[in-house]
Design an enzyme around this catalytic site. Structure first.
Site, PDB file in Angstrom:
ATOM      1  N   PHE A 149       9.510   3.989 -12.731  1.00  0.00           N
ATOM      2  CA  PHE A 149      10.624   4.057 -11.776  1.00  0.00           C
ATOM      3  C   PHE A 149      11.385   2.746 -11.675  1.00  0.00           C
ATOM      4  O   PHE A 149      12.527   2.731 -11.237  1.00  0.00           O
ATOM      5  CB  PHE A 149      10.089   4.453 -10.379  1.00  0.00           C
ATOM      6  CG  PHE A 149       9.508   3.290  -9.604  1.00  0.00           C
ATOM      7  CD1 PHE A 149      10.329   2.455  -8.853  1.00  0.00           C
ATOM      8  CD2 PHE A 149       8.148   3.004  -9.635  1.00  0.00           C
ATOM      9  CE1 PHE A 149       9.802   1.365  -8.156  1.00  0.00           C
ATOM     10  CE2 PHE A 149       7.612   1.922  -8.955  1.00  0.00           C
ATOM     11  CZ  PHE A 149       8.448   1.108  -8.204  1.00  0.00           C
ATOM     12  N   LYS A 173      11.242  11.315 -20.964  1.00  0.00           N
ATOM     13  CA  LYS A 173      10.657  11.809 -19.705  1.00  0.00           C
ATOM     14  C   LYS A 173      10.701  10.625 -18.744  1.00  0.00           C
ATOM     15  O   LYS A 173       9.807   9.788 -18.723  1.00  0.00           O
ATOM     16  CB  LYS A 173       9.222  12.283 -19.956  1.00  0.00           C
ATOM     17  CG  LYS A 173       8.687  13.318 -18.995  1.00  0.00           C
ATOM     18  CD  LYS A 173       8.724  12.932 -17.532  1.00  0.00           C
ATOM     19  CE  LYS A 173       7.631  12.003 -17.096  1.00  0.00           C
ATOM     20  NZ  LYS A 173       7.821  11.515 -15.696  1.00  0.00           N
ATOM     21  N   GLU A 176      10.066  10.534 -12.191  1.00  0.00           N
ATOM     22  CA  GLU A 176      10.585  11.594 -11.316  1.00  0.00           C
ATOM     23  C   GLU A 176      11.092  11.019  -9.989  1.00  0.00           C
ATOM     24  O   GLU A 176      11.687  11.723  -9.189  1.00  0.00           O
ATOM     25  CB  GLU A 176       9.509  12.672 -11.094  1.00  0.00           C
ATOM     26  CG  GLU A 176       8.239  12.235 -10.368  1.00  0.00           C
ATOM     27  CD  GLU A 176       7.211  11.558 -11.275  1.00  0.00           C
ATOM     28  OE1 GLU A 176       7.584  10.841 -12.238  1.00  0.00           O
ATOM     29  OE2 GLU A 176       6.003  11.718 -10.990  1.00  0.00           O
ATOM     30  N   SER A 226       2.081   2.066 -15.255  1.00  0.00           N
ATOM     31  CA  SER A 226       0.899   1.333 -14.799  1.00  0.00           C
ATOM     32  C   SER A 226      -0.208   1.399 -15.864  1.00  0.00           C
ATOM     33  O   SER A 226      -0.213   2.292 -16.718  1.00  0.00           O
ATOM     34  CB  SER A 226       0.423   1.911 -13.464  1.00  0.00           C
ATOM     35  OG  SER A 226       0.301   3.317 -13.576  1.00  0.00           O
ATOM     36  N   CYS A 281       7.823  -5.715 -13.432  1.00  0.00           N
ATOM     37  CA  CYS A 281       6.618  -6.068 -14.183  1.00  0.00           C
ATOM     38  C   CYS A 281       6.667  -7.525 -14.619  1.00  0.00           C
ATOM     39  O   CYS A 281       5.676  -8.082 -15.027  1.00  0.00           O
ATOM     40  CB  CYS A 281       6.461  -5.169 -15.393  1.00  0.00           C
ATOM     41  SG  CYS A 281       7.721  -5.479 -16.601  1.00  0.00           S
ATOM     42  N   GLU A 383      -2.734  -5.582  -9.372  1.00  0.00           N
ATOM     43  CA  GLU A 383      -1.270  -5.674  -9.248  1.00  0.00           C
ATOM     44  C   GLU A 383      -0.864  -5.114  -7.881  1.00  0.00           C
ATOM     45  O   GLU A 383      -1.237  -3.998  -7.533  1.00  0.00           O
ATOM     46  CB  GLU A 383      -0.619  -4.847 -10.368  1.00  0.00           C
ATOM     47  CG  GLU A 383       0.892  -4.870 -10.335  1.00  0.00           C
ATOM     48  CD  GLU A 383       1.508  -3.990 -11.432  1.00  0.00           C
ATOM     49  OE1 GLU A 383       1.036  -2.856 -11.636  1.00  0.00           O
ATOM     50  OE2 GLU A 383       2.466  -4.452 -12.071  1.00  0.00           O
TER      51      GLU A 383
HETATM   52  P1  NAD Z   1       3.412   5.080 -13.250  1.00  0.00           P
HETATM   53  O1  NAD Z   1       2.332   4.715 -14.187  1.00  0.00           O
HETATM   54  O2  NAD Z   1       3.050   5.700 -11.955  1.00  0.00           O
HETATM   55  O3  NAD Z   1       4.444   6.097 -13.944  1.00  0.00           O
HETATM   56  C1  NAD Z   1       4.976   5.843 -15.233  1.00  0.00           C
HETATM   57  C2  NAD Z   1       5.266   7.182 -15.906  1.00  0.00           C
HETATM   58  O4  NAD Z   1       4.040   7.904 -16.072  1.00  0.00           O
HETATM   59  C3  NAD Z   1       6.192   8.075 -15.095  1.00  0.00           C
HETATM   60  O5  NAD Z   1       7.109   8.701 -15.964  1.00  0.00           O
HETATM   61  C4  NAD Z   1       5.248   9.079 -14.453  1.00  0.00           C
HETATM   62  O6  NAD Z   1       5.841  10.334 -14.243  1.00  0.00           O
HETATM   63  C5  NAD Z   1       4.121   9.186 -15.459  1.00  0.00           C
HETATM   64  N1  NAD Z   1       2.826   9.475 -14.823  1.00  0.00           N
HETATM   65  C6  NAD Z   1       2.433   9.155 -13.566  1.00  0.00           C
HETATM   66  N2  NAD Z   1       1.184   9.579 -13.346  1.00  0.00           N
HETATM   67  C7  NAD Z   1       0.756  10.178 -14.478  1.00  0.00           C
HETATM   68  C8  NAD Z   1      -0.467  10.801 -14.876  1.00  0.00           C
HETATM   69  N3  NAD Z   1      -1.498  10.891 -14.045  1.00  0.00           N
HETATM   70  N4  NAD Z   1      -0.561  11.287 -16.122  1.00  0.00           N
HETATM   71  C9  NAD Z   1       0.483  11.184 -16.973  1.00  0.00           C
HETATM   72  N5  NAD Z   1       1.662  10.609 -16.645  1.00  0.00           N
HETATM   73  C10 NAD Z   1       1.803  10.095 -15.427  1.00  0.00           C
HETATM   74  O7  NAD Z   1       4.275   3.739 -13.037  1.00  0.00           O
HETATM   75  P2  NAD Z   1       5.455   3.507 -12.001  1.00  0.00           P
HETATM   76  O8  NAD Z   1       4.885   3.398 -10.627  1.00  0.00           O
HETATM   77  O9  NAD Z   1       6.557   4.435 -12.249  1.00  0.00           O
HETATM   78  O10 NAD Z   1       5.960   2.062 -12.484  1.00  0.00           O
HETATM   79  C11 NAD Z   1       5.379   0.861 -12.054  1.00  0.00           C
HETATM   80  C12 NAD Z   1       4.354   0.345 -13.035  1.00  0.00           C
HETATM   81  O11 NAD Z   1       4.961   0.151 -14.311  1.00  0.00           O
HETATM   82  C13 NAD Z   1       3.812  -1.013 -12.639  1.00  0.00           C
HETATM   83  O12 NAD Z   1       2.435  -1.037 -12.910  1.00  0.00           O
HETATM   84  C14 NAD Z   1       4.556  -1.970 -13.543  1.00  0.00           C
HETATM   85  O13 NAD Z   1       3.907  -3.200 -13.791  1.00  0.00           O
HETATM   86  C15 NAD Z   1       4.657  -1.167 -14.785  1.00  0.00           C
HETATM   87  N6  NAD Z   1       5.723  -1.645 -15.650  1.00  0.00           N
HETATM   88  C16 NAD Z   1       5.364  -2.283 -16.797  1.00  0.00           C
HETATM   89  C17 NAD Z   1       6.323  -2.799 -17.635  1.00  0.00           C
HETATM   90  C18 NAD Z   1       5.942  -3.488 -18.907  1.00  0.00           C
HETATM   91  O14 NAD Z   1       6.785  -3.611 -19.772  1.00  0.00           O
HETATM   92  N7  NAD Z   1       4.714  -3.929 -19.065  1.00  0.00           N
HETATM   93  C19 NAD Z   1       7.677  -2.649 -17.311  1.00  0.00           C
HETATM   94  C20 NAD Z   1       8.014  -1.977 -16.128  1.00  0.00           C
HETATM   95  C21 NAD Z   1       7.016  -1.472 -15.305  1.00  0.00           C
END
Ligand code: NAD
Length: 499
Positions: A149, A173, A176, A226, A281, A383
């Site tokens: 997000f 994808k 959401e 994450s 991040c 984090e």
């Molecule tokens: P998230 O892991 O909750 O979601 C990321 C994606 O995974 C979304 O599209 C979501 O719909 C999907 N998802 C969520 N739960 C899932 C599951 N159980 N099974 C399969 N898919 C699932 O992350 P977020 O809260 O949207 O974003 C924040 C996180 O992203 C933080 O941890 C941040 O550090 C990380 N991030 C990392 C970078 C990087 O380049 N390392 C860059 C930006 C954000």
């Protein structure tokens, strides 16, 4: 209420699952729209659209593909204000910061415009008698991206701009939580002349992610989110024979040396720790001060700077940062603050319970500052992803460097110093993927490459830059011989050598 639909084959497609996700306005806590959550069959439909577009797009010559990307870049620039406002309204980051998110995406599109040069192979003339060897980088086919997000414009562009430039077709994808900007990106790509089905967007949760990871016709998956989900995506996608890169969470440290320009360090870190409510991040949520005097001065100045921050609605042009993305995330961040207190760290500024007059149900959190955090604390190990800065006191540079090096995450790190030799040594030694020297958020420019180490990235290829081109293509190497007359050779049973 507005519904954000899938975007398949160049058209908005209503979902059929009957399942929807709520899209909140983080400034007010009110549901402002809903998003379709896809079934496996809808993912299939997007893959079919991408498959249909693939044959023509993959043989469209690179210069023509680049021309469409140039046009796409123009359209993004023309629409940057509208995109930034839309982004801000769902994410909650202030409009100026949202513009930065879109601009960072445009930078990657600009990089991808160079695809005719980037995708050139290699050639060796006369590798043996009458033998030439050449290699070419061919697209993988239908590929996919799953995004978080916190950068709904930049991160999709990291993936699809490079992948599509290389001749692949794409299924995105997005998160959401803020899905509208990714759909606008796909609409603008179509308007730029991209093929129908070249860039498809399916919305959803675990159901759609699993469908992507298992789909036999998807050749590669790029994920950012994450760490636990990144690890799951990497394990599941590779088990299904796909190429996968999966970027995860972070806990970036800034080392404050006694010889740094303290005014600059504080100004930089206040932005890097609290900007975008800490939901980056590459945020800098840990400051490691070296020596007692440095630590005391840093905490005193940082306290002043943090107290001076203005927290406002995302449309407030004077706000330094806006609300976090959801009520659940607000509760999570506030729980971490409680955890820090319970673990014995000194909470010198408490951002919990922050309310904004007229927006009492918005997801606002004031800046929090902890002093005397220690590496054993759970709130340090994990984090937080909120406007919380933790100060760890170290006695020496060696002690300070060991902290980010031994941490489970290894995305970014920064050092603030005026000693070039110490900085050089630090950059060489630290066990982290991206390093800043007097730069608090060392996000590499688009023609370099983005990626962390340890639990911040699973897989071995970074985002964008030449590494991105490598991820989205496969190399083929051709050895050719054009014998003259009856020169047919006489050593057919021996492994050929060029000796
Ligand atoms: P998230 O892991 O909750 O979601 C990321 C994606 O995974 C979304 O599209 C979501 O719909 C999907 N998802 C969520 N739960 C899932 C599951 N159980 N099974 C399969 N898919 C699932 O992350 P977020 O809260 O949207 O974003 C924040 C996180 O992203 C933080 O941890 C941040 O550090 C990380 N991030 C990392 C970078 C990087 O380049 N390392 C860059 C930006 C954000």
């Amino acid at each position: 209420m507005r519904t954000v639909n899938h975007f398949i084959s160049g058209k908005a497609i209503e979902g059929t699952s009957g399942r929807f996700g709520d899209i909140y306005n983080p400034n007010t806590g009110v549901v402002q729209a809903r998003v379709d959550l896809a079934t496996e069959a809808e993912v299939d439909k997007a893959v079919e659209a991408a498959k249909k577009a693939l044959p023509e797009w993959s043989i469209t010559n690179p210069q023509r593909r680049a021309r469409i990307l140039f046009k796409f870049k123009d359209l993004l620039e023309q629409n940057i204000d509208e995109l930034a406002e839309l982004l801000s309204s769902e994410h909650g980051k202030v409009v100026a910061d949202s513009k930065g998110d879109v601009q960072r995406g445009i930078d990657v599109v600009e990089f991808a415009c160079g695809i005719p040069h980037l995708q050139k192979g290699e050639y060796t003339e006369g590798a043996g008698p009458g033998i030439d060897v050449y290699s070419m980088r061919q697209p993988l086919g239908v590929v996919a991206g799953i995004t978080p997000f916190n950068f709904p414009a930049m991160i999709p562009c990291w993936m699809f701009a490079v992948a599509i430039a290389c001749g692949n077709t794409f299924v995105l994808k997005p998160s959401e939580k803020d899905p509208s900007v990714p759909v606008r990106l796909a609409e603008l790509f179509l308007e730029a002349g991209g093929p129908e089905g070249g860039l498809n967007v399916v919305h959803g949760d675990k159901t759609s992610v699993d469908a992507i990871l298992r789909h036999p016709d998807i050749k590669a998956v790029s994920f950012v989110g994450s760490s636990d989900i990144a690890q799951y995506v990497y394990a599941t996608g590779t088990a299904h024979g796909k190429r996968v890169q999966a970027m995860g969470g972070a806990k970036n440290h800034g080392i404050i040396m006694p010889d740094c320009n303290m005014e600059q360090a504080v100004r930089d870190i206040v932005g890097a720790a609290y900007g975008s409510a800490g939901e980056r991040c590459m945020a800098l949520p840990v400051a490691v001060t070296v020596g007692k005097k440095t630590g005391d001065e840093f905490v005193e100045r940082m306290l002043d700077a943090a107290r001076g921050l203005r927290i406002g609605v995302s449309t407030d042009p004077d706000a330094h940062y806006g609300p976090v993305v959801s009520a659940a995330h607000k509760a999570k961040v506030e729980n971490y603050i409680k955890m820090g207190v319970d673990e014995g760290a000194d909470l010198v500024l408490d951002g919990r319970g922050h309310t904004l007059q007229g927006h009492e149900n918005g997801y606002f959190i004031g800046p929090s500052l902890f002093d005397n955090v220690t590496p054993g604390m759970q709130s340090y190990k994990e984090e937080i992803f909120g406007p919380v800065l933790q100060v760890v006191r170290a006695g020496t540079l060696e002690e300070a460097v060991a902290l980010p090096s031994n941490h489970q995450y290894g995305n970014g790190v920064a050092i603030f110093t005026s000693n070039g030799r110490a900085a050089r040594e630090f950059a060489a030694q630290v066990n982290v993927g991206m390093v800043g020297i007097n730069v608090p958020i060392p996000v590499p420019v688009s023609y370099h490459t983005f990626g962390g180490w340890k639990r911040s990235a699973f897989g071995d290829t970074n985002q964008h830059g030449p590494e991105g081109v490598r991820f989205w293509t496969k190399i083929k190497t051709v050895t050719q011989r054009w014998p003259e007359g009856d020169d047919i050779g006489d050593q057919a049973f021996i492994i050929p050598t060029m000796g």
